[in-house]
Design a protein around this motif. Structure first.
Motif, PDB file in Angstrom:
ATOM      1  N   TYR A  60       3.993  -3.111  -7.857  1.00 47.89           N
ATOM      2  CA  TYR A  60       4.330  -2.251  -6.725  1.00 47.89           C
ATOM      3  C   TYR A  60       4.370  -3.037  -5.415  1.00 47.89           C
ATOM      4  O   TYR A  60       5.241  -2.811  -4.566  1.00 47.89           O
ATOM      5  CB  TYR A  60       3.320  -1.112  -6.625  1.00 47.89           C
ATOM      6  CG  TYR A  60       3.541  -0.204  -5.444  1.00 47.89           C
ATOM      7  CD1 TYR A  60       4.553   0.749  -5.458  1.00 47.89           C
ATOM      8  CD2 TYR A  60       2.743  -0.308  -4.301  1.00 47.89           C
ATOM      9  CE1 TYR A  60       4.762   1.587  -4.372  1.00 47.89           C
ATOM     10  CE2 TYR A  60       2.945   0.515  -3.215  1.00 47.89           C
ATOM     11  CZ  TYR A  60       3.957   1.459  -3.252  1.00 47.89           C
ATOM     12  OH  TYR A  60       4.171   2.278  -2.165  1.00 47.89           O
ATOM     13  N   THR A  61       3.419  -3.959  -5.238  1.00 49.27           N
ATOM     14  CA  THR A  61       3.391  -4.739  -3.991  1.00 49.27           C
ATOM     15  C   THR A  61       4.581  -5.687  -3.896  1.00 49.27           C
ATOM     16  O   THR A  61       4.992  -6.032  -2.783  1.00 49.27           O
ATOM     17  CB  THR A  61       2.086  -5.537  -3.872  1.00 49.27           C
ATOM     18  OG1 THR A  61       1.920  -6.363  -5.038  1.00 49.27           O
ATOM     19  CG2 THR A  61       0.896  -4.623  -3.741  1.00 49.27           C
ATOM     20  N   ARG A  62       5.139  -6.103  -5.022  1.00 49.87           N
ATOM     21  CA  ARG A  62       6.348  -6.931  -4.971  1.00 49.87           C
ATOM     22  C   ARG A  62       7.548  -6.100  -4.572  1.00 49.87           C
ATOM     23  O   ARG A  62       8.507  -6.619  -3.991  1.00 49.87           O
ATOM     24  CB  ARG A  62       6.599  -7.610  -6.316  1.00 49.87           C
ATOM     25  CG  ARG A  62       5.559  -8.647  -6.674  1.00 49.87           C
ATOM     26  CD  ARG A  62       5.913  -9.387  -7.948  1.00 49.87           C
ATOM     27  NE  ARG A  62       6.940 -10.398  -7.713  1.00 49.87           N
ATOM     28  CZ  ARG A  62       6.684 -11.629  -7.307  1.00 49.87           C
ATOM     29  NH1 ARG A  62       5.443 -12.006  -7.087  1.00 49.87           N
ATOM     30  NH2 ARG A  62       7.660 -12.486  -7.111  1.00 49.87           N
ATOM     31  N   GLY A  63       7.516  -4.796  -4.887  1.00 47.05           N
ATOM     32  CA  GLY A  63       8.581  -3.898  -4.481  1.00 47.05           C
ATOM     33  C   GLY A  63       9.551  -3.606  -5.604  1.00 47.05           C
ATOM     34  O   GLY A  63       9.861  -4.476  -6.415  1.00 47.05           O
ATOM     35  N   THR A  68       7.399  -2.551 -10.728  1.00 45.55           N
ATOM     36  CA  THR A  68       6.272  -1.628 -10.913  1.00 45.55           C
ATOM     37  C   THR A  68       6.135  -1.217 -12.374  1.00 45.55           C
ATOM     38  O   THR A  68       5.043  -1.272 -12.951  1.00 45.55           O
ATOM     39  CB  THR A  68       6.458  -0.384 -10.035  1.00 45.55           C
ATOM     40  OG1 THR A  68       6.577  -0.788  -8.664  1.00 45.55           O
ATOM     41  CG2 THR A  68       5.278   0.551 -10.171  1.00 45.55           C
ATOM     42  N   ASN A 219       8.306  -2.342   6.228  1.00 43.39           N
ATOM     43  CA  ASN A 219       7.103  -2.939   5.619  1.00 43.39           C
ATOM     44  C   ASN A 219       6.793  -4.314   6.205  1.00 43.39           C
ATOM     45  O   ASN A 219       6.494  -5.262   5.468  1.00 43.39           O
ATOM     46  CB  ASN A 219       7.242  -3.035   4.096  1.00 43.39           C
ATOM     47  CG  ASN A 219       7.407  -1.687   3.434  1.00 43.39           C
ATOM     48  OD1 ASN A 219       6.765  -0.723   3.837  1.00 43.39           O
ATOM     49  ND2 ASN A 219       8.276  -1.615   2.442  1.00 43.39           N
ATOM     50  N   LYS A 222       4.503  -7.705   4.927  1.00 46.81           N
ATOM     51  CA  LYS A 222       4.453  -7.858   3.479  1.00 46.81           C
ATOM     52  C   LYS A 222       4.739  -9.304   3.102  1.00 46.81           C
ATOM     53  O   LYS A 222       5.536  -9.984   3.756  1.00 46.81           O
ATOM     54  CB  LYS A 222       5.481  -6.927   2.839  1.00 46.81           C
ATOM     55  CG  LYS A 222       5.371  -6.809   1.334  1.00 46.81           C
ATOM     56  CD  LYS A 222       6.300  -5.723   0.831  1.00 46.81           C
ATOM     57  CE  LYS A 222       6.161  -5.517  -0.658  1.00 46.81           C
ATOM     58  NZ  LYS A 222       7.026  -4.416  -1.141  1.00 46.81           N
ATOM     59  N   TRP A 224       5.377 -12.322  -0.147  1.00 45.56           N
ATOM     60  CA  TRP A 224       5.733 -12.635  -1.520  1.00 45.56           C
ATOM     61  C   TRP A 224       5.445 -14.113  -1.783  1.00 45.56           C
ATOM     62  O   TRP A 224       5.923 -14.979  -1.031  1.00 45.56           O
ATOM     63  CB  TRP A 224       7.212 -12.376  -1.786  1.00 45.56           C
ATOM     64  CG  TRP A 224       7.653 -10.959  -1.686  1.00 45.56           C
ATOM     65  CD1 TRP A 224       7.705 -10.030  -2.676  1.00 45.56           C
ATOM     66  CD2 TRP A 224       8.153 -10.283  -0.518  1.00 45.56           C
ATOM     67  NE1 TRP A 224       8.183  -8.834  -2.218  1.00 45.56           N
ATOM     68  CE2 TRP A 224       8.471  -8.966  -0.895  1.00 45.56           C
ATOM     69  CE3 TRP A 224       8.365 -10.684   0.807  1.00 45.56           C
ATOM     70  CZ2 TRP A 224       8.974  -8.047   0.013  1.00 45.56           C
ATOM     71  CZ3 TRP A 224       8.870  -9.768   1.696  1.00 45.56           C
ATOM     72  CH2 TRP A 224       9.168  -8.458   1.301  1.00 45.56           C
ATOM     73  N   GLU A 237      17.018  -4.291  -7.755  1.00 41.57           N
ATOM     74  CA  GLU A 237      15.674  -3.942  -8.212  1.00 41.57           C
ATOM     75  C   GLU A 237      15.000  -5.102  -8.931  1.00 41.57           C
ATOM     76  O   GLU A 237      13.775  -5.190  -8.977  1.00 41.57           O
ATOM     77  CB  GLU A 237      15.740  -2.730  -9.154  1.00 41.57           C
ATOM     78  CG  GLU A 237      16.041  -1.418  -8.476  1.00 41.57           C
ATOM     79  CD  GLU A 237      14.810  -0.809  -7.825  1.00 41.57           C
ATOM     80  OE1 GLU A 237      13.719  -1.357  -7.996  1.00 41.57           O
ATOM     81  OE2 GLU A 237      14.954   0.220  -7.142  1.00 41.57           O
TER      82      GLU A 237
END
Length: 490
Positions: A60-63, A68, A219, A222, A224, A237
């Protein structure tokens, strides 16, 4: 550190959830035949739920939904498998080292090291499983190390804390001895989940060598990590760095490839381009602190152990960036050394020859890197205005500096009357869907820039106020379409 704390809390809550589900079915006699089966199920479910929670959180934190869902599913399956394998190995090691009755011993000196030996394999394989849910070898190794450390901390703490809690429970009951396994098992689940997740996060953070931080866009803040040999950036995605909600970002807009100690960013033929500190590039070696503009997003590239450049992004405009596989030490032999300036311009109208060993900031398809090319220098900026009966006098020079969007940091001189818009050559705004084809006219004056809106759809704004005609002075903010510019003296 917010993401690390979130992992710690997520792991602890997952462990608590497993205890709440399993505790009502726990056998009352730990010497019964059913105890072994219950304990095995407890460890299996603990690994599955912790893997599901922490792996899903990582995705989820990666997006993006893909990351996810993949984190949830792989975390669940691999977490259950890893915890079961680790538990079996731990039991073998404990029995071989201390014997099967060590945990019934009253000596904490014996129980603590035995508990560490029992917990560490579970933590190692569970941590590796959580890391592997991201399909990255480096993450799996980081999880293996972090899980081992977290499980060891849990093993050290378990008997000390549970002993204190157990004695408090017995005193409250008015008993000298009795069954106090319930709080001990709760503590086991919470400590295992929280500590393993915590140290997975800490090891990942302190061992990363390069990462991207979102400094402008949805965001903000954030981050990565650049883990694999190739990292894709775009609104797909499946991209490792997904940037959603901006039509100017292509599905796979750009990629970062690791070449030894170097990180090379390549534009993947995107319509709006990829920019490094305001300069459009085809391919370039990244340096610490580089500002990457993709659509309306700005990402900062960071390297561990390097000092960020001390110059503002707009100071790089007009400078060359190394194209292709240029060794990082050659391009930037010192962390604070900046890219070299473009070749000196020849007099107006004369071709400027770019030597074969000079970098080309705009690599074009089909143009061999390193081949000579010609560029004509712009005319010198000495605008004049004529007054009747007087000699011509020079007008002060002004410029527009982009404050956001793909043009962030770029500086555009306004040396004469010019139209701006999506189809006007003065400022490249073809990416800006909020700008009209011919949006406004800019004319330099003695005190600033005279701005005339050309009937644009979305209007022209000066310091937040819509105008049809106005004078913009140095320091004023001029918004054309969705791009904001600051007026400065040249």
């Amino acid at each position: 550190m917010g993401s690390v704390i979130l992992k710690f809390l997520t792991g602890g809550i997952a462990g608590l959830f497993v205890w709440m589900v399993m505790e009502p079915s726990a056998p009352k006699d730990i010497a019964s035949a059913g105890w072994g089966r219950w304990e095995g199920t407890f460890i299996l479910l603990l690994g599955a739920v912790i893997g599901l929670a922490v792996g899903g959180l990582e995705g989820y934190t990666r997006g993006g939904k893909v990351h996810t869902v993949r984190g949830l599913v792989l975390g669940l399956v691999l977490g259950a498998l890893g915890a079961s394998i680790g538990s079996s190995l731990g039991s073998i090691f404990v029995n071989a080292t201390f014997g099967g009755t060590v945990f019934y011993s009253k000596s904490i000196v014996e129980r603590v090291p035995a508990r560490i030996i029992a917990f560490v394999p579970i933590g190692m394989f569970l941590g590796a499983a959580i890391g592997a849910s991201s399909l990255t070898v480096k993450r799996a190794v980081q999880g293996f190390i972090g899980g081992a450390i977290g499980a060891a901390i849990g093993g050290i703490s378990f008997d000390i804390v549970s002993g204190l809690v157990g004695q408090a429970i017995l005193r409250a009951r008015g008993q000298e001895a009795g069954e106090i396994g319930t709080p001990a098992r709760a503590l086991t689940a919470i400590l295992m989940g929280a500590m393993i997740a915590l140290f997975i996060g800490l090891v990942e953070r302190f061992s990363r060598s390069a990462w991207l931080r979102l400094s402008l866009g949805r965001n903000e803040g954030k981050e990565w990590s650049i883990d694999g040999p190739q990292t894709f950036i775009g609104r797909s995605e499946s991209a490792q760095v997904p940037l959603f909600g901006d039509a100017n970002v292509a599905p796979i807009h750009a990629s970062i490839i690791r070449q030894g100690p170097n990180f090379v960013i390549t534009d993947n033929g995107s319509p709006t381009g990829t920019f490094i500190n305001g300069q459009r590039i085809g391919q370039a070696v990244l340096f610490n602190g580089a500002q990457i503009q993709i659509g309306g997003y700005v990402l900062q590239f960071l390297l561990k152990g390097h000092a960020a450049p001390q110059r503002a992004p707009e100071a790089y405009v007009g400078q060359a960036y190394p194209i292709g596989q240029v060794p990082y030490q050659t391009a930037y032999p010192h962390p604070q050394q900046q890219p070299q300036p473009m070749p000196q311009q020849a007099p107006y109208g004369q071709p400027t020859q770019m030597m074969p060993n000079q970098s080309m900031p705009f690599a074009q398809p089909g143009m061999p890197v390193g081949q000579p090319t010609q560029a004509f220098a712009p005319a010198p900026s000495t605008p004049t205005v004529a007054f009747q009966g007087q000699m011509s006098q020079p007008i002060g020079g002004f410029a527009l500096v982009a404050m956001d969007g793909p043009l962030l940091g770029q500086r555009f001189a306004v040396s004469g009357a010019m139209d701006v818009g999506r189809e006007c050559p003065g400022i490249p705004m073809s990416f800006d869907t909020g700008a009209s084809r011919r949006h406004a006219t800019l004319i330099p004056s003695f005190n600033g820039i005279s701005v005339t809106d050309l009937g644009s759809t979305n209007g022209t704004f000066l310091n937040g106020k819509r105008v049809s005609q106005a004078a913009a002075a140095p320091g004023d903010l001029l918004k054309l379409g969705s791009t904001t510019f600051r007026v400065e003296t040249a």
